[in-house]
Design a protein around this motif. Structure first.
Motif, PDB file in Angstrom:
ATOM      1  N   SER A  53       0.818  -1.204   0.000  1.00 37.28           N
ATOM      2  CA  SER A  53       0.000   0.000   0.000  1.00 37.28           C
ATOM      3  C   SER A  53       0.859   1.264   0.000  1.00 37.28           C
ATOM      4  CB  SER A  53      -0.929  -0.022   1.213  1.00 37.28           C
ATOM      5  OG  SER A  53      -1.846   1.029   1.149  1.00 37.28           O
ATOM      6  N   ILE A  54       1.902   1.252   0.790  1.00 40.82           N
ATOM      7  CA  ILE A  54       2.790   2.419   0.855  1.00 40.82           C
ATOM      8  C   ILE A  54       3.506   2.615  -0.469  1.00 40.82           C
ATOM      9  CG2 ILE A  54       4.879   3.336   1.950  1.00 40.82           C
ATOM     10  CD1 ILE A  54       3.767   1.924   4.555  1.00 40.82           C
ATOM     11  N   LEU A  55       3.985   1.524  -1.075  1.00 41.37           N
ATOM     12  CA  LEU A  55       4.638   1.651  -2.382  1.00 41.37           C
ATOM     13  C   LEU A  55       3.655   2.133  -3.447  1.00 41.37           C
ATOM     14  CD1 LEU A  55       7.022  -1.440  -2.434  1.00 41.37           C
ATOM     15  CD2 LEU A  55       7.642   0.994  -2.226  1.00 41.37           C
ATOM     16  N   ALA A  56       2.403   1.699  -3.348  1.00 40.26           N
ATOM     17  CA  ALA A  56       1.390   2.176  -4.294  1.00 40.26           C
ATOM     18  C   ALA A  56       1.180   3.672  -4.126  1.00 40.26           C
ATOM     19  CB  ALA A  56       0.078   1.424  -4.092  1.00 40.26           C
ATOM     20  N   GLN A  57       1.262   4.156  -2.903  1.00 34.99           N
ATOM     21  CA  GLN A  57       1.064   5.582  -2.648  1.00 34.99           C
ATOM     22  C   GLN A  57       2.306   6.402  -2.957  1.00 34.99           C
ATOM     23  OE1 GLN A  57      -1.034   6.531   0.864  1.00 34.99           O
ATOM     24  NE2 GLN A  57      -0.587   8.685   0.756  1.00 34.99           N
ATOM     25  N   LEU A  58       3.484   5.923  -2.543  1.00 33.35           N
ATOM     26  CA  LEU A  58       4.714   6.695  -2.718  1.00 33.35           C
ATOM     27  C   LEU A  58       5.325   6.557  -4.107  1.00 33.35           C
ATOM     28  CD1 LEU A  58       6.687   6.010   0.597  1.00 33.35           C
ATOM     29  CD2 LEU A  58       5.262   7.994   0.035  1.00 33.35           C
ATOM     30  N   GLY A  59       5.081   5.428  -4.744  1.00 30.19           N
ATOM     31  CA  GLY A  59       5.812   5.121  -5.972  1.00 30.19           C
ATOM     32  C   GLY A  59       7.156   4.528  -5.601  1.00 30.19           C
ATOM     33  N   PRO A  60       8.100   4.503  -6.518  1.00 28.82           N
ATOM     34  CA  PRO A  60       9.410   3.916  -6.199  1.00 28.82           C
ATOM     35  C   PRO A  60       9.994   4.527  -4.925  1.00 28.82           C
ATOM     36  CG  PRO A  60       9.262   4.415  -8.529  1.00 28.82           C
ATOM     37  CD  PRO A  60       8.044   5.012  -7.883  1.00 28.82           C
ATOM     38  N   ALA A  61      10.463   3.663  -4.045  1.00 31.60           N
ATOM     39  CA  ALA A  61      10.984   4.120  -2.754  1.00 31.60           C
ATOM     40  C   ALA A  61      11.959   3.091  -2.214  1.00 31.60           C
ATOM     41  CB  ALA A  61       9.831   4.314  -1.768  1.00 31.60           C
ATOM     42  N   MET A  62      12.723   3.493  -1.226  1.00 27.68           N
ATOM     43  CA  MET A  62      13.621   2.577  -0.532  1.00 27.68           C
ATOM     44  C   MET A  62      12.908   2.046   0.707  1.00 27.68           C
ATOM     45  SD  MET A  62      17.299   4.492  -0.875  1.00 27.68           S
ATOM     46  CE  MET A  62      16.703   6.031  -0.202  1.00 27.68           C
TER      47      MET A  62
END
Length: 160
Positions: A53-62
């Motif tokens: 869910s967080i990756l869906a919201q933030l997009g590419p991330a570490m």
């Protein structure tokens, strides 16, 4: 003998009325409910769902970004990322400026699973609040925002 809602000592301290404790217990109940539903219906843990869910919201991330965004332990996030990557739900690529860091992105399969779980999550949210009016929902949301703002300030004041 004291009941569960009566203090057992003479301090008058009633743990069951302490806001932080009440919120933690509520969070644990909601997490347990989520865990049962998401594991049974999607084969995903709550932590894996949060990462998706967080990756869906933030997009590419570490992983560090995911941990900071959600106030989760980075090592737990890293373990969840490894499981998601093994299932082909998250792709990892080298960070252009730091070869040790990995950029995380949802794969097509990860986006599809996220969509399915998000729909189920919305249904669960509606079930949770079915006895609440729209005004009560807005009020609760505003109060939670205020509590979060204050908690952030108190936490920042304790930084070393």
């Amino acid at each position: 003998m004291a009941t569960r809602n009566e203090p057992r000592d003479d301090t008058g301290y009633d743990l069951a009325r302490v806001t932080a404790y009440r919120l933690a217990v509520l969070s644990n109940r909601l997490t347990l409910w989520s865990a049962r539903v998401y594991r049974r219906e999607f084969g995903a843990s709550v932590l894996e769902w949060r990462v998706l869910s967080i990756l869906a919201q933030l997009g590419p991330a570490m992983a560090r970004d995911v941990a900071e965004f959600s106030v989760l332990d980075k090592s737990n996030v890293s373990r969840a990322v490894r499981r998601l990557a093994a299932r082909g739900l998250v792709a990892q690529s080298s960070h252009p400026a730091d070869g040790r860091s990995r950029i995380l992105t949802l794969t097509e399969e990860g986006r599809a699973l996220h969509s399915r779980i998000a729909a189920r999550s919305r249904d669960r949210e509606e079930a949770l609040f079915e006895d609440f009016s729209a005004d009560e929902r807005r009020t609760l949301s505003a109060l939670l925002d205020r509590l979060d703002t204050r908690a952030r300030a108190l936490l920042a004041a304790t930084e070393e």
